[in-house]
Design an enzyme around this catalytic site. Structure first.
Site, mmCIF file in Angstrom:
data_model
loop_
_atom_site.group_PDB
_atom_site.id
_atom_site.type_symbol
_atom_site.label_atom_id
_atom_site.label_comp_id
_atom_site.label_asym_id
_atom_site.label_seq_id
_atom_site.Cartn_x
_atom_site.Cartn_y
_atom_site.Cartn_z
ATOM 1 N N THR A 89 -1.400 -3.343 10.410
ATOM 2 C CA THR A 89 -1.765 -3.430 9.054
ATOM 3 C C THR A 89 -0.353 -4.106 8.402
ATOM 4 O OG1 THR A 89 -3.137 -1.817 8.717
ATOM 5 C CG2 THR A 89 -2.613 -2.686 6.885
ATOM 6 N N SER A 100 -6.426 6.194 3.884
ATOM 7 C CA SER A 100 -6.030 4.705 4.113
ATOM 8 C C SER A 100 -6.578 4.014 5.125
ATOM 9 C CB SER A 100 -4.530 4.529 4.152
ATOM 10 O OG SER A 100 -3.987 5.037 5.324
ATOM 11 N N GLU A 149 6.224 4.563 7.533
ATOM 12 C CA GLU A 149 5.785 5.791 7.030
ATOM 13 C C GLU A 149 6.246 7.068 7.491
ATOM 14 O OE1 GLU A 149 1.430 5.769 7.577
ATOM 15 O OE2 GLU A 149 1.052 4.614 5.622
ATOM 16 N N THR A 161 0.875 -1.149 -0.062
ATOM 17 C CA THR A 161 0.165 -0.210 0.110
ATOM 18 C C THR A 161 0.614 1.247 -0.051
ATOM 19 O OG1 THR A 161 -0.111 -0.212 2.332
ATOM 20 C CG2 THR A 161 -1.924 -1.110 1.088
ATOM 21 N N ASN A 182 -0.460 10.533 6.636
ATOM 22 C CA ASN A 182 -1.459 10.104 7.125
ATOM 23 C C ASN A 182 -2.803 11.219 7.180
ATOM 24 O OD1 ASN A 182 -0.985 7.135 7.983
ATOM 25 N ND2 ASN A 182 0.847 8.261 8.872
ATOM 26 N N LYS A 185 4.054 -6.839 4.050
ATOM 27 C CA LYS A 185 3.730 -5.575 3.736
ATOM 28 C C LYS A 185 3.454 -4.626 4.881
ATOM 29 C CE LYS A 185 0.355 -3.490 3.375
ATOM 30 N NZ LYS A 185 -0.519 -2.485 4.127
#
Lengths: 385, 385
Positions: B181, B385, B261, B148, B380, B170
């Site tokens: 996630t 997402s 991230e 993602t 974010n 992932k």
């Protein structure tokens, strides 16, 4: 007006030289009586600063004559030398005011792990004692001298029936349960005993400061103090006093939230239909502490999935697939499924309302927080505090 | 190589059209046997996506023939229609492969609350089934199709004594305890029963993925799956297999942390001298989740006071005034007091090591996290997402 609004109090705020900028950095608030009843609540962090360790002892007998507060250094994790500085600060105030050092509270805020200079503190206290006043300027200076990253002083006055409550607060980050780098001084000229002050203060802070969770970080230096001079001569109903005190705390909490470091949204998370009030608080806090949710609000993104992902981590009894979520009045999730389209939600106002209906009981609570912004990251990475 | 490195596995990754960008978005991994033993661990979030609800049932008998994974949508909080899509996905794979739908796991990742298109999923599965291969390209495509916000695919191969472990993962945010996630598929050609696979997987994830806490947010869709084909014909010692599996998980966890991230630091928080391992984990996690600490590291500020303020909120037994803290090898706090000067600490490298000595026992644990950066907030807030 702030802390000097009720009769019987004097205050001062001076530039003692603790802050290198030369800004005001030391406040002194004195209770001239006739009563010296007091109560205080402290951070629940086990890592406690020296002024907290000191003040916890001072408050035990419910008698306080004065409180000294400094910004520019937290005096936390500074060892026995640090404790000596706190002690010396209290002694300086006691000597200047002709009271016992054991009746002087001390609060500090700023960087953890740096020593404060005892001589600078002592001279600051003497200077403040010489400038004590009960006029608006004195109250304003005292409120300004406790600021760190605050952009504005925070004060409040609530009128009772023949008595008043005044207050000042600082804190722009680290607001969290069990309080956070939040220093608050509340004063009243009502006639109340220390035990009643304590009960009123615990009730008021429980539903105000304790439910303001700006960034989930709990401070080592939090202290909320309530001093009563009895100078009005009026004995209030405890319930009425508690209600007025709660209003004063609520007002200051709102000011703290509005000035939280780098925030662009003031978020109220209202949890309804919980089995117990504690459950409602737990659910609301889980959302208030979810960085993904907080970043989404910064981006004006009504990402309700992050709300559900956050509350799913709690122990509170409810069925995630019965939950409704509304944002700024638009129900975006009904019974755990998409409801109104996300683009109907307008998150551009600073005031943001998230309503979570758990359908698990009758209890409710509101937790207040802020969004996670670039400015928050900037202030807390570039500024050593 | 990734998941097809061990004998007995085929994989494919295709662009099914779930992502509007046309990027790869659907992976299929097939276990050709002769054994079909499997184990899986799932998010501990009570808010669970439809593929989690499905896969929890599939894994009960310890037999899995294939796993379908899609990016581009989490299929979470999408109601009965969403569950139908998951079911249809498994049926499509079962029909194409000639196996039972009850032996097909499904994983999804992406935005919560959006419906996936069942027809698009079904066609994607058929397309993937037609392209199954055991070559490096097939393994690489499968690893790429689950990405993602990941900037790079994550794969691993560990060699055993006559057997292999392969894997792909992932996840670039939402890494948290109880997993996050994070979708991980591990394969092996070792001969092991489902109960042994389960024991090995729980032990391996407990000390790897469960201790990677990038941003404190727990996902609704996490799943780590281990499939064993038995194709090597070799029965390993369970301890040796568990050790190799732990190495594979550790390697993937390191890759996840490195691609978190917006992160600019990979932080290892090593807690020593705890009374129990659980205490060490609790203490480490409290630091990993402290936004003020994380922002300080982003700013290369060795603000050890924030470490102590964080650990003071835990229930773990220790005395805050006996604690030592080192950062990148420099002891900045000794026995709860300042030690070496902060400016001796060099926080410019990406790898950051925080060492906390509690002096309360013999247990230890390391929690890994990332710093809180402008890019984290940006990704974010700007990316739904």
């Amino acid at each position: 007006m702030s802390v000097i609004a009720p009769a019987g109090f004097e205050a001062a705020g001076v530039a003692a030289g603790i802050k290198r900028t030369g800004a005001l950095d030391l406040s002194l608030v004195v209770n001239r009586g006739p009563s010296h009843a007091a109560a205080a609540v402290f951070t629940s962090n086990r890592a406690q600063a020296n002024p907290i360790i000191w003040s916890r002892q001072v408050i035990l007998d419910g008698v306080v004559s004065a409180i000294v507060l400094n910004s520019g250094g937290a005096n936390c994790f500074t060892g026995p030398e640090g404790f000596q500085v706190t002690h010396r600060t209290a002694e300086a105030a006691a000597s200047a005011l002709g009271v016992s050092a054991g009746d002087v509270l001390v609060c500090s805020t700023g960087l953890i792990g740096d020593q404060l200079d005892g001589e600078v503190l002592e001279e600051g206290v003497l200077s403040a004692a010489n400038r004590l006043g009960a006029d608006a300027a004195a109250g304003a200076d005292a409120a300004r001298a406790i600021m760190t990253t605050d952009t504005t002083p925070k004060t409040v006055v609530v009128e009772g029936d023949g008595w008043r409550i005044g207050g000042m607060a600082k804190g722009a980050g680290m607001l969290a349960p069990g309080l956070a780098t939040m220093l608050v001084v509340l004063t009243t000229d009502a006639v109340l005993e220390a035990s009643d002050l304590d009960a009123a203060l615990r009730q008021a802070t429980r539903v105000t400061f304790d439910r303001l969770d700006s960034d989930g970080c709990m401070s080592t230096n939090d202290q909320v103090t309530l001093l009563a001079s009895g100078a009005s001569g009026v004995v209030p109903e405890l319930a009425a006093f508690t209600q007025a005190l709660t209003r004063a705390c609520e007002d200051l909490a709102t000011q703290l939230q509005a000035d939280a470091e780098g925030a662009s949204h003031d978020i109220s998370i209202e949890v309804l239909g919980a089995a117990t009030e504690d459950d409602a608080v737990e659910v609301g806090r889980s959302v208030a502490r979810n960085n993904l949710f907080k970043a989404a609000i910064f981006g004006n993104d009504p990402n309700w999935g992050r709300v559900l992902a956050a509350i799913g981590t709690t122990q509170a009894p409810f069925d995630p697939y019965l939950v409704d979520v509304s944002m700024n009045g638009v129900r975006v999730c009904h019974a755990g499924r998409p409801d109104r389209p996300r683009d109907e939600v307008d998150l551009s106002p600073r005031a943001t309302h998230v309503r979570i209906e758990l359908h698990a009981g009758e209890a409710s609570a509101t937790i207040r927080t802020n969004d996670l912004t670039h400015d928050y990251v900037h202030e807390n990475s570039a500024y050593a505090s």
